[in-house]
Design an enzyme around this catalytic site. Sequence first.
Site, PDB file in Angstrom:
ATOM      1  N   ASP A 374       9.877 -28.644  39.358  1.00  0.00           N
ATOM      2  CA  ASP A 374      11.243 -28.176  39.133  1.00  0.00           C
ATOM      3  C   ASP A 374      11.398 -27.528  37.762  1.00  0.00           C
ATOM      4  OD1 ASP A 374      13.604 -27.762  40.422  1.00  0.00           O
ATOM      5  OD2 ASP A 374      14.387 -29.785  40.177  1.00  0.00           O
ATOM      6  N   ASP A 375      10.852 -28.157  36.724  1.00  0.00           N
ATOM      7  CA  ASP A 375      10.939 -27.571  35.390  1.00  0.00           C
ATOM      8  C   ASP A 375      10.141 -26.294  35.290  1.00  0.00           C
ATOM      9  OD1 ASP A 375      12.396 -29.140  33.110  1.00  0.00           O
ATOM     10  OD2 ASP A 375      11.596 -30.657  34.451  1.00  0.00           O
TER      11      ASP A 375
END
Length: 629
Positions: A374-375
């Site tokens: 996600d990051d």
Amino acid sequence: MIVKERIQEGMNQIIAALKMDQSQRGSWDYAFETGVATDCYMIILLRTLEINEEKLIQGLAKRIISKQEKNGSWKLFHDENNGNITATVEAYYALLYSGYLPKSDSRLRAARQFILAKGGMEESHLFTKVLLSVTGQQNWPSFFPLPLEILLLPPSFPVNFYSFSEFGRANMAPIMILADRKFQVKSTKSPNLTDLSAYRNPEFFSRNEQDEWRGLASAISEGISHLIGIPGQLHRMATEKAKQYMLDRIEPDGTLFGYFSATFMMIFALLALGYPKNHPVIMKAVKGLMDMECTIDGLPHMQYTTAAVWNTSLISYALQEAGVSPLDFAVKKGNEYLLSRQHYKYGDWVIHNPSGFPGGWGFADMNTVHPDVDDTTASLRSIARMVQSDSSFRQSWDRGVLWVLSMQNDDGGWPAFERNTDSKLLKLLPIDKAEFILADPSSADLTGRTLEFLGAYTNLPKNSEAIRSGVNWLFKNQESNGSWYGRWGICYIYGTWCAVTGLREAGVPSENPSISKASNWLKAIQNGDGGWGESCRSDIKGSYVPLQTSTLTHTAWAVDALIASFDQPTKEIDGGILFMLENLDRDDWTTDYPKGQGMAGNFYIHYHSYRYIFPLLALSHYQKKYIHD
């Protein structure tokens, strides 16, 4: 349709606030707030190590007291029914240990009464039971489900140490050392919590839980029995391996993986292994935890981790979506910060992804060994507009995209930290919330957001195997009412936003039944004021529970999903936009309400940045799609 000027005015208000809050190094360091648990643990840690940071301890005690409910309990979120037994045990213990409240204080008496009415401190969560045992407040149990020797089993064995998720290993390695040695330590200021015990039962797990575990336990024991070596020697090898696992994964700031809980447990595990309280590794770990302090409403709060990379990537991206140039000072500084935090070394993720090459981003500022999907996609969105004009961004881009693609699970979805760590055998473990602590399965939010990134920002064909598999995973995992469960947010609104925007960018048409069903569900749960709101109880119940009031963030997610689904603004979309515009300055419990989670029923997150990020995205997407000069 809402007039252009009003939309732009709202966007400008958010942009100005965000630029004002940027740090000098380019990051956005908004608080990662997680209730009072970390505040409690910090007091207990400092008192146990006899580190007299009185200003901090007193400040943390004041914050804990300020969060107490009228019935004496502490809650994890506003609409949690009568209070939370685990949070109340931790708060009571920390306040008593702080030395600033005597047992006779009316607030502690009320808390004690609540704890006993709920079954005593033995009814608290596993981590709290470990805390109580390691600090000498209750005995270690005779039964613990994970022997240290599991670290010696090869990854090819059906259940091994790397069957657990990265988060699970980070916390379980030190806990296994502590449980194995039944280690306990007290200080001269240790309180006596025997009056919190409703019955004398030191066991962590019920007999039924232990019986359910026996089959898996025997399989692990069978595997261990085939290891070559003398039993005592094997045990020493396993102990050394557990110790080295921790030491090898200490971040530059001294913390274990940057997690508060893992670092806390590691400190006690090192004490159990004979390290003195003032050992440099322990002192640096304590400092690393203290450096995660932030200030909220004038009082200190110990963050579970920092969210600098996550905040910066989302904010820099949102600013650019709102029309701010990638050459703007704030965006440029933000992206330079992100480049400095990309990973260039291998982490545990390589165990299940041996062909992958480093290139991801992590969540926290001091994060060098555990990137997450996600990051990484969030950071790639942020730097995307610079890739063509700056060669340094191109190299980072290529490494990041390849890492994301390499992390896709065999089932077609995407996990957070590691591939294919969702063994069904882990569900047999008698550990509360084991599926959240020990597993890292594909999730709708990760899969949807990854598809959105790949579809919108790369040249990967829509009919490629990676995209088709991700789309099929989302189709298979849609709820019967049209929503999706979001693993890392609250909860069904979040998951549905991620899935819908991902499917649309992956080439799924708006008239597809899956999109239509999701849109109809979102319309059906809209509140009368035009907004949306969801309770954390959705996470516990496993189905959508309305909050009975609207929040800025939930509204932004719902509106953005509907914008992706409709070519023209609907009354539901306009209603949500108006709610956001009229409530941008809102500052009440709905703004503070958790919008993220890490462990259903036990760990909820209030991201202080979300009130700006997601309304800005929804407003900018509305303007871009529906308002033309």
